[in-house]
Design a protein around this motif. Structure first.
Motif, PDB file in Angstrom:
ATOM      1  N   ILE A  36      -5.637  74.720  59.542  1.00 19.91           N
ATOM      2  CA  ILE A  36      -5.718  72.945  59.850  1.00 19.91           C
ATOM      3  C   ILE A  36      -3.727  73.506  59.732  1.00 19.91           C
ATOM      4  O   ILE A  36      -3.391  73.591  59.039  1.00 19.91           O
ATOM      5  CB  ILE A  36      -4.889  71.737  58.796  1.00 19.91           C
ATOM      6  CG1 ILE A  36      -6.331  71.184  58.473  1.00 19.91           C
ATOM      7  CG2 ILE A  36      -4.369  70.806  59.335  1.00 19.91           C
ATOM      8  CD1 ILE A  36      -6.415  70.079  57.258  1.00 19.91           C
ATOM      9  N   PRO A  37      -3.079  73.546  60.787  1.00 17.34           N
ATOM     10  CA  PRO A  37      -1.946  73.224  61.528  1.00 17.34           C
ATOM     11  C   PRO A  37      -0.345  72.426  60.942  1.00 17.34           C
ATOM     12  O   PRO A  37      -1.091  71.602  61.568  1.00 17.34           O
ATOM     13  CB  PRO A  37      -1.961  74.197  63.221  1.00 17.34           C
ATOM     14  CG  PRO A  37      -2.901  73.182  63.772  1.00 17.34           C
ATOM     15  CD  PRO A  37      -4.120  72.907  62.236  1.00 17.34           C
ATOM     16  N   HIS A  38       0.612  73.011  60.581  1.00 20.03           N
ATOM     17  CA  HIS A  38       1.259  71.804  60.834  1.00 20.03           C
ATOM     18  C   HIS A  38       2.130  70.938  62.443  1.00 20.03           C
ATOM     19  O   HIS A  38       2.426  70.075  62.213  1.00 20.03           O
ATOM     20  CB  HIS A  38       2.128  72.377  60.312  1.00 20.03           C
ATOM     21  CG  HIS A  38       2.458  73.143  58.819  1.00 20.03           C
ATOM     22  ND1 HIS A  38       2.558  71.700  57.958  1.00 20.03           N
ATOM     23  CD2 HIS A  38       2.319  73.844  58.114  1.00 20.03           C
ATOM     24  CE1 HIS A  38       2.390  72.452  56.933  1.00 20.03           C
ATOM     25  NE2 HIS A  38       1.949  74.086  56.789  1.00 20.03           N
ATOM     26  N   ARG A  39       1.680  71.843  63.735  1.00 15.97           N
ATOM     27  CA  ARG A  39       1.710  71.363  64.720  1.00 15.97           C
ATOM     28  C   ARG A  39       1.195  72.269  65.589  1.00 15.97           C
ATOM     29  O   ARG A  39       1.073  73.480  64.942  1.00 15.97           O
ATOM     30  CB  ARG A  39       3.142  72.129  65.009  1.00 15.97           C
ATOM     31  CG  ARG A  39       4.805  70.857  63.948  1.00 15.97           C
ATOM     32  CD  ARG A  39       6.001  72.187  64.252  1.00 15.97           C
ATOM     33  NE  ARG A  39       6.603  70.985  63.175  1.00 15.97           N
ATOM     34  CZ  ARG A  39       7.260  70.187  62.740  1.00 15.97           C
ATOM     35  NH1 ARG A  39       6.084  69.211  62.446  1.00 15.97           N
ATOM     36  NH2 ARG A  39       8.310  69.343  62.334  1.00 15.97           N
ATOM     37  N   LEU A  40       0.963  71.961  66.623  1.00 15.40           N
ATOM     38  CA  LEU A  40       0.054  72.308  68.015  1.00 15.40           C
ATOM     39  C   LEU A  40       0.795  71.806  69.134  1.00 15.40           C
ATOM     40  O   LEU A  40       1.178  70.777  69.338  1.00 15.40           O
ATOM     41  CB  LEU A  40      -1.479  71.074  68.264  1.00 15.40           C
ATOM     42  CG  LEU A  40      -2.554  71.287  66.895  1.00 15.40           C
ATOM     43  CD1 LEU A  40      -3.765  70.532  66.886  1.00 15.40           C
ATOM     44  CD2 LEU A  40      -2.642  73.107  66.868  1.00 15.40           C
ATOM     45  N   PRO A  41       0.611  73.069  69.894  1.00 17.29           N
ATOM     46  CA  PRO A  41       1.281  72.706  71.276  1.00 17.29           C
ATOM     47  C   PRO A  41       0.223  72.169  72.180  1.00 17.29           C
ATOM     48  O   PRO A  41      -0.772  72.048  72.234  1.00 17.29           O
ATOM     49  CB  PRO A  41       1.323  74.156  72.266  1.00 17.29           C
ATOM     50  CG  PRO A  41       0.679  75.100  71.212  1.00 17.29           C
ATOM     51  CD  PRO A  41      -0.153  74.859  69.305  1.00 17.29           C
ATOM     52  N   ALA A  42       0.835  71.039  73.261  1.00 21.45           N
ATOM     53  CA  ALA A  42       0.066  70.661  73.823  1.00 21.45           C
ATOM     54  C   ALA A  42       1.697  69.799  74.740  1.00 21.45           C
ATOM     55  O   ALA A  42       1.997  68.441  74.675  1.00 21.45           O
ATOM     56  CB  ALA A  42       0.201  68.869  73.035  1.00 21.45           C
ATOM     57  N   ARG A  43       0.747  70.603  76.379  1.00 23.58           N
ATOM     58  CA  ARG A  43       1.544  69.656  77.118  1.00 23.58           C
ATOM     59  C   ARG A  43       3.500  69.768  77.370  1.00 23.58           C
ATOM     60  O   ARG A  43       3.289  68.421  77.631  1.00 23.58           O
ATOM     61  CB  ARG A  43       0.132  68.652  78.373  1.00 23.58           C
ATOM     62  CG  ARG A  43      -0.672  68.864  79.012  1.00 23.58           C
ATOM     63  CD  ARG A  43      -0.806  67.793  79.492  1.00 23.58           C
ATOM     64  NE  ARG A  43       0.327  66.406  78.994  1.00 23.58           N
ATOM     65  CZ  ARG A  43      -0.272  64.941  79.145  1.00 23.58           C
ATOM     66  NH1 ARG A  43      -1.321  65.102  79.120  1.00 23.58           N
ATOM     67  NH2 ARG A  43       0.394  64.018  78.807  1.00 23.58           N
ATOM     68  N   GLY A  44       3.611  71.029  76.705  1.00 22.70           N
ATOM     69  CA  GLY A  44       5.815  70.688  76.781  1.00 22.70           C
ATOM     70  C   GLY A  44       6.125  69.883  75.661  1.00 22.70           C
ATOM     71  O   GLY A  44       6.417  69.395  75.558  1.00 22.70           O
ATOM     72  N   ARG A  45       4.843  69.486  74.643  1.00 24.77           N
ATOM     73  CA  ARG A  45       5.797  68.949  73.632  1.00 24.77           C
ATOM     74  C   ARG A  45       4.987  69.799  72.901  1.00 24.77           C
ATOM     75  O   ARG A  45       3.459  70.666  72.275  1.00 24.77           O
ATOM     76  CB  ARG A  45       5.110  68.016  73.486  1.00 24.77           C
ATOM     77  CG  ARG A  45       3.908  67.281  73.322  1.00 24.77           C
ATOM     78  CD  ARG A  45       3.859  65.570  73.537  1.00 24.77           C
ATOM     79  NE  ARG A  45       2.425  65.284  72.720  1.00 24.77           N
ATOM     80  CZ  ARG A  45       1.461  65.686  74.018  1.00 24.77           C
ATOM     81  NH1 ARG A  45       1.425  65.923  75.404  1.00 24.77           N
ATOM     82  NH2 ARG A  45       0.009  65.166  74.041  1.00 24.77           N
ATOM     83  N   THR A  46       4.742  69.094  71.006  1.00 19.37           N
ATOM     84  CA  THR A  46       4.703  69.533  70.417  1.00 19.37           C
ATOM     85  C   THR A  46       4.466  68.591  69.725  1.00 19.37           C
ATOM     86  O   THR A  46       4.734  67.467  69.264  1.00 19.37           O
ATOM     87  CB  THR A  46       6.276  70.729  68.856  1.00 19.37           C
ATOM     88  OG1 THR A  46       6.227  72.204  69.903  1.00 19.37           O
ATOM     89  CG2 THR A  46       4.975  70.819  67.711  1.00 19.37           C
ATOM     90  N   VAL A  47       2.656  68.625  68.652  1.00 19.42           N
ATOM     91  CA  VAL A  47       2.448  67.379  67.653  1.00 19.42           C
ATOM     92  C   VAL A  47       1.681  68.445  66.939  1.00 19.42           C
ATOM     93  O   VAL A  47       1.448  69.434  66.396  1.00 19.42           O
ATOM     94  CB  VAL A  47       0.411  67.142  68.889  1.00 19.42           C
ATOM     95  CG1 VAL A  47      -0.019  65.864  67.664  1.00 19.42           C
ATOM     96  CG2 VAL A  47       0.640  66.670  70.167  1.00 19.42           C
TER      97      VAL A  47
END
Length: 168
Positions: A65-76
């Protein structure tokens, strides 16, 4: 009209209902959150024309489980629940109500999994996740039961680094 995306194995009811326990279902290919979540986020964003900012998962139901994920120009951000329903995942947006999806275990046989996807694409406002599992003939994994108090608790800013209790 209710829609099931068979490639992603995702169903979303077209009208989100605050009374519903779940707004759809997702049948991931594995328990690897880092591998599975990016496609889910992209599909939900596109289908609902929203921008996912945060995803909440039960920490014992997923690996990596990541702390953050890249998604379309942002971080989720990805938050880990300790005491919540392990059968659901919640996607949060800036100004709209969250979307709650029933998680169909990856190793579920195609027939029951597809039945659950179809069922959750319809009106499930009066059904609990356990009722949906029963109607679709899905086995409920006793190892993933929520704690008795049912309270949701965030691990600070995206989870715990402790891997104990997670699925292999």
């Amino acid at each position: 009209m209710p829609r099931v995306d068979s490639a992603l194995r995702l169903s979303l009811h077209p009208v989100l209902d605050r009374r519903a326990v779940v707004n759809g279902a997702w049948w991931p290919y594995s328990h690897d959150a880092a591998a599975e979540l990016p496609d889910l986020i992209a599909a939900v964003d596109q289908r609902l024309r929203r921008t996912t900012l945060l995803v909440g998962v039960h920490r014992n139901a997923w690996r990596r489980i990541p702390h953050r994920l890249p998604a379309r120009g942002r971080t989720v951000r990805v938050g880990w629940f300790r005491h919540a329903d392990p059968h659901v995942i919640v996607l949060f947006f800036a100004s709209d109500q969250p979307v709650t999806l029933l998680i169909i275990p990856p190793d579920t046989a195609a027939g029951p999994a597809e039945a659950a996807l179809e069922l959750t694409a319809r009106n499930t406002a009066d059904l609990s996740d356990e009722a949906i599992f029963a109607l679709a003939h899905l086995p409920s994994d006793p190892a993933l039961r929520a704690t008795a108090d049912g309270m949701a608790c965030w691990e600070s800013e995206g989870g715990s680094a402790s891997p104990e209790g997670r699925l292999p």
